[in-house]
Design a protein around this motif. Structure first.
Motif, PDB file in Angstrom:
ATOM      1  N   ILE A 193       0.905  -1.130   0.045  1.00 26.43           N
ATOM      2  CA  ILE A 193       0.033   0.090   0.054  1.00 26.43           C
ATOM      3  C   ILE A 193       0.948   1.166   0.210  1.00 26.43           C
ATOM      4  O   ILE A 193       0.749   2.075  -0.777  1.00 26.43           O
ATOM      5  N   ARG A 194       1.938   1.316   0.823  1.00 21.32           N
ATOM      6  CA  ARG A 194       2.763   2.369   0.860  1.00 21.32           C
ATOM      7  C   ARG A 194       3.653   2.609  -0.177  1.00 21.32           C
ATOM      8  O   ARG A 194       3.672   3.696  -0.776  1.00 21.32           O
ATOM      9  N   ALA A 195       3.857   1.533  -0.813  1.00 21.67           N
ATOM     10  CA  ALA A 195       4.696   1.714  -2.088  1.00 21.67           C
ATOM     11  C   ALA A 195       3.873   2.433  -3.199  1.00 21.67           C
ATOM     12  O   ALA A 195       4.391   3.180  -3.865  1.00 21.67           O
ATOM     13  N   MET A 196       2.703   1.955  -3.268  1.00 19.92           N
ATOM     14  CA  MET A 196       1.906   2.277  -4.357  1.00 19.92           C
ATOM     15  C   MET A 196       1.319   3.707  -4.151  1.00 19.92           C
ATOM     16  O   MET A 196       1.134   4.443  -5.303  1.00 19.92           O
ATOM     17  N   ALA A 197       1.299   4.047  -2.826  1.00 19.38           N
ATOM     18  CA  ALA A 197       0.839   5.470  -2.685  1.00 19.38           C
ATOM     19  C   ALA A 197       1.829   6.423  -2.819  1.00 19.38           C
ATOM     20  O   ALA A 197       1.577   7.503  -3.375  1.00 19.38           O
ATOM     21  N   GLY A 198       3.318   5.888  -2.887  1.00 22.85           N
ATOM     22  CA  GLY A 198       4.520   6.606  -3.496  1.00 22.85           C
ATOM     23  C   GLY A 198       5.007   7.469  -2.726  1.00 22.85           C
ATOM     24  O   GLY A 198       6.217   8.139  -3.203  1.00 22.85           O
ATOM     25  N   ASP A 199       4.749   7.808  -1.452  1.00 20.13           N
ATOM     26  CA  ASP A 199       5.187   8.923  -0.565  1.00 20.13           C
ATOM     27  C   ASP A 199       6.834   8.135   0.121  1.00 20.13           C
ATOM     28  O   ASP A 199       7.780   9.010   0.324  1.00 20.13           O
ATOM     29  N   VAL A 200       6.985   6.948   0.392  1.00 24.68           N
ATOM     30  CA  VAL A 200       8.065   6.396   1.121  1.00 24.68           C
ATOM     31  C   VAL A 200       8.754   5.540  -0.016  1.00 24.68           C
ATOM     32  O   VAL A 200       8.156   4.761  -0.580  1.00 24.68           O
ATOM     33  N   LYS A 201      10.042   6.090  -0.292  1.00 20.86           N
ATOM     34  CA  LYS A 201      10.698   5.434  -1.465  1.00 20.86           C
ATOM     35  C   LYS A 201      11.613   4.570  -1.203  1.00 20.86           C
ATOM     36  O   LYS A 201      12.082   3.391  -2.182  1.00 20.86           O
ATOM     37  N   SER A 202      12.009   4.010   0.074  1.00 18.66           N
ATOM     38  CA  SER A 202      12.700   2.934   0.258  1.00 18.66           C
ATOM     39  C   SER A 202      12.144   1.920   1.278  1.00 18.66           C
ATOM     40  O   SER A 202      11.354   2.121   1.910  1.00 18.66           O
ATOM     41  N   ALA A 203      12.386   0.626   0.719  1.00 18.71           N
ATOM     42  CA  ALA A 203      11.981  -0.747   1.371  1.00 18.71           C
ATOM     43  C   ALA A 203      12.273  -0.623   2.921  1.00 18.71           C
ATOM     44  O   ALA A 203      11.296  -0.808   3.753  1.00 18.71           O
ATOM     45  N   ALA A 204      13.407  -0.361   3.051  1.00 19.42           N
ATOM     46  CA  ALA A 204      13.891  -0.675   4.592  1.00 19.42           C
ATOM     47  C   ALA A 204      13.075   0.552   5.454  1.00 19.42           C
ATOM     48  O   ALA A 204      12.786   0.266   6.535  1.00 19.42           O
ATOM     49  N   GLU A 205      12.883   1.725   4.907  1.00 21.85           N
ATOM     50  CA  GLU A 205      12.074   2.621   5.760  1.00 21.85           C
ATOM     51  C   GLU A 205      10.587   2.176   5.966  1.00 21.85           C
ATOM     52  O   GLU A 205      10.029   2.248   6.897  1.00 21.85           O
ATOM     53  N   SER A 206      10.018   1.856   4.895  1.00 23.39           N
ATOM     54  CA  SER A 206       8.608   1.252   4.883  1.00 23.39           C
ATOM     55  C   SER A 206       8.323  -0.096   6.003  1.00 23.39           C
ATOM     56  O   SER A 206       7.512   0.039   6.749  1.00 23.39           O
ATOM     57  N   ILE A 207       9.254  -0.944   5.555  1.00 19.37           N
ATOM     58  CA  ILE A 207       9.481  -2.021   6.470  1.00 19.37           C
ATOM     59  C   ILE A 207       9.548  -1.814   8.016  1.00 19.37           C
ATOM     60  O   ILE A 207       8.777  -2.277   8.879  1.00 19.37           O
ATOM     61  N   ALA A 208      10.209  -0.732   8.116  1.00 21.76           N
ATOM     62  CA  ALA A 208      10.709  -0.347   9.413  1.00 21.76           C
ATOM     63  C   ALA A 208       9.317   0.429  10.093  1.00 21.76           C
ATOM     64  O   ALA A 208       8.901  -0.011  11.391  1.00 21.76           O
ATOM     65  N   ILE A 209       8.599   1.144   9.443  1.00 22.10           N
ATOM     66  CA  ILE A 209       7.354   1.751   9.619  1.00 22.10           C
ATOM     67  C   ILE A 209       6.375   0.584  10.028  1.00 22.10           C
ATOM     68  O   ILE A 209       5.482   0.532  11.108  1.00 22.10           O
ATOM     69  N   THR A 210       6.216  -0.212   9.208  1.00 28.81           N
ATOM     70  CA  THR A 210       4.984  -1.345   9.234  1.00 28.81           C
ATOM     71  C   THR A 210       5.421  -1.953  10.691  1.00 28.81           C
ATOM     72  O   THR A 210       4.559  -2.438  11.337  1.00 28.81           O
ATOM     73  N   ASN A 211       6.644  -2.591  10.540  1.00 29.27           N
ATOM     74  CA  ASN A 211       7.093  -3.508  11.804  1.00 29.27           C
ATOM     75  C   ASN A 211       6.604  -2.792  13.276  1.00 29.27           C
ATOM     76  O   ASN A 211       6.067  -3.487  13.958  1.00 29.27           O
ATOM     77  N   LYS A 212       7.103  -1.569  13.199  1.00 26.83           N
ATOM     78  CA  LYS A 212       7.039  -0.847  14.566  1.00 26.83           C
ATOM     79  C   LYS A 212       5.641  -0.607  14.905  1.00 26.83           C
ATOM     80  O   LYS A 212       5.018  -0.885  16.069  1.00 26.83           O
ATOM     81  N   ALA A 213       4.755  -0.421  13.830  1.00 25.56           N
ATOM     82  CA  ALA A 213       3.286  -0.177  14.140  1.00 25.56           C
ATOM     83  C   ALA A 213       2.650  -1.343  14.453  1.00 25.56           C
ATOM     84  O   ALA A 213       1.611  -1.314  15.278  1.00 25.56           O
TER      85      ALA A 213
END
Ligand code: NAD
Length: 339
Positions: A314-334
């Protein structure tokens, strides 16, 4: 905030809805059911607006005391992205609706690659999903295979993968699935569909898979063999796995040698629904023979591993977070996936 609709609030959909709600940059604008039932009551309890595919069924929901916010078509119009978690084979039929309203859509692994023309795994191809209109999050087994194969391939090069999946007969709530007392070859022929499915994410990987179904509901178990291009040691493989947030190592000291004990462990940790989002890799099974012949066992919680991947998609398709590491960290923490 990314407005997310979950079309199909079942085993995967209800987990995706909770995981999305936990994210700082996403919100659930609606979920859908076809019939009133326990999951519809849970949606009401959680405060998710509930939409229904067929408005002529509204009376049944009214009688059950479950408020209906409107039709699925109305829900789609309110969303930025739809996660289609309807049963395998149903989701493809919803594509016209998503196209009609120009909405981004994600399907799950029960649909074929062609439904979206792009298959996703956050660790492997996050950046290829940025800004896409359609994507498919690969199945639970394929997700578990892609995570570990990609990691080992990036470090040592993988010449060939051979994997056998011992698959759960049904999910814990599936009272009509089986077998009750059999080991079913599914399929009898080799390769099974899992190898080609891995190639929908990692096209260059040479892989042969086989699969059987056994009378259990908790998790799948994989036996993997990877022939490496360059030599590795067991210690190097363990260090790589430790550094990957969605690969978990099951230590000997826990005494865990089965899916039952593993599920008990995640339940005791008070994870939601006892979910294991990571691959559960048995540390003692990791063996490197002759320098380039890697073996391991991994447990895969079919209800859970694709949920965190769907959030990243979802986050990748929305386009604001450009790196996998960043998105994975946000998702995991949440969701509470901490090391
Ligand atoms: P499920 O049967 O548990 O849930 C599907 C939900 O969709 C149900 O709530 C049902 O009421 C609803 N539904 C059915 N038809 C609908 C329609 N036309 N419109 C709206 N809602 C409808 O299914 P699931 O196991 O959650 O599977 C969903 C997808 O996830 C499939 O593609 C499946 O292959 C994939 N998947 C499942 C698992 C698993 O182990 N359960 C693992 C990984 C991927």
């Amino acid at each position: 905030m990314i407005k997310v609709a979950v079309n199909g609030y079942g085993t995967i959909g209800k987990r995706v809805a909770d995981a999305v709600s936990a994210q700082p940059d996403m919100e659930i604008i609606g979920v859908s059911k076809t019939k009133p039932g326990a999951e519809a009551f849970v949606a009401k309890e959680r405060g998710y607006p509930l939409y229904i595919a067929d408005l002529s069924k509204k009376e049944a929901f009214d009688k059950a005391g479950i408020p209906v916010a409107g039709s699925v078509e109305e829900m789609i119009q309110k969303a930025d992205i739809v996660v289609d978690a309807t049963p395998g084979g149903v989701g493809v039929g919803n594509k016209a609706l998503y196209e009609k309203y120009g909405k981004k859509a994600i399907w799950e692994g029960g649909e074929d690659h062609e439904v979206a023309g792009f298959s996703f795994n956050a660790s492997c191809n996050y950046t290829d999903a940025i800004g896409r209109q359609y994507a498919r999050v690969v199945s639970c087994n394929t997700t578990g295979l892609c995570r570990i194969i990609n990691l080992i391939d990036s470090a040592f090069g993988v010449k060939k993968v051979r994997a056998t999946m011992v698959r759960r007969g049904g999910d814990p709530g599936d009272i009509k699935r089986g077998p009750i007392d059999a080991i079913v070859l599914n399929p009898v022929t080799i390769p099974s569909h899992h190898g080609p499915d891995v190639q929908s994410v990692l096209p260059h990987i040479n892989i042969v898979t086989s699969a059987m179904i056994v009378p259990t509901t908790l998790m799948h178990m994989h036996f993997l063999n990877m022939e490496l291009k360059n030599p590795a040691t067991k210690e190097q493989v363990i260090e790589l796995i430790k550094a990957h947030s969605r690969l978990g190592l099951i230590e000997k000291s826990t005494g865990i040698t089965s899916t039952a004990q593993l599920k008990e462990y995640t339940s005791d940790l008070l994870r939601p629904r006892g979910d294991l989002w990571e691959n559960g890799i048995f540390k003692d099974s990791i063996s490197v023979l002759d320098g380039t012949d890697l073996y391991l066992f991994q447990a895969i919680h079919q209800e859970a591993d694709v949920v965190v991947e769907t959030v990243d998609c979802i986050r990748a398709m929305a386009g604001d977070v450009k790196s996998a590491a960043e998105s994975i960290a946000i998702t995991n923490k949440a969701v509470g996936l901490t090391a």
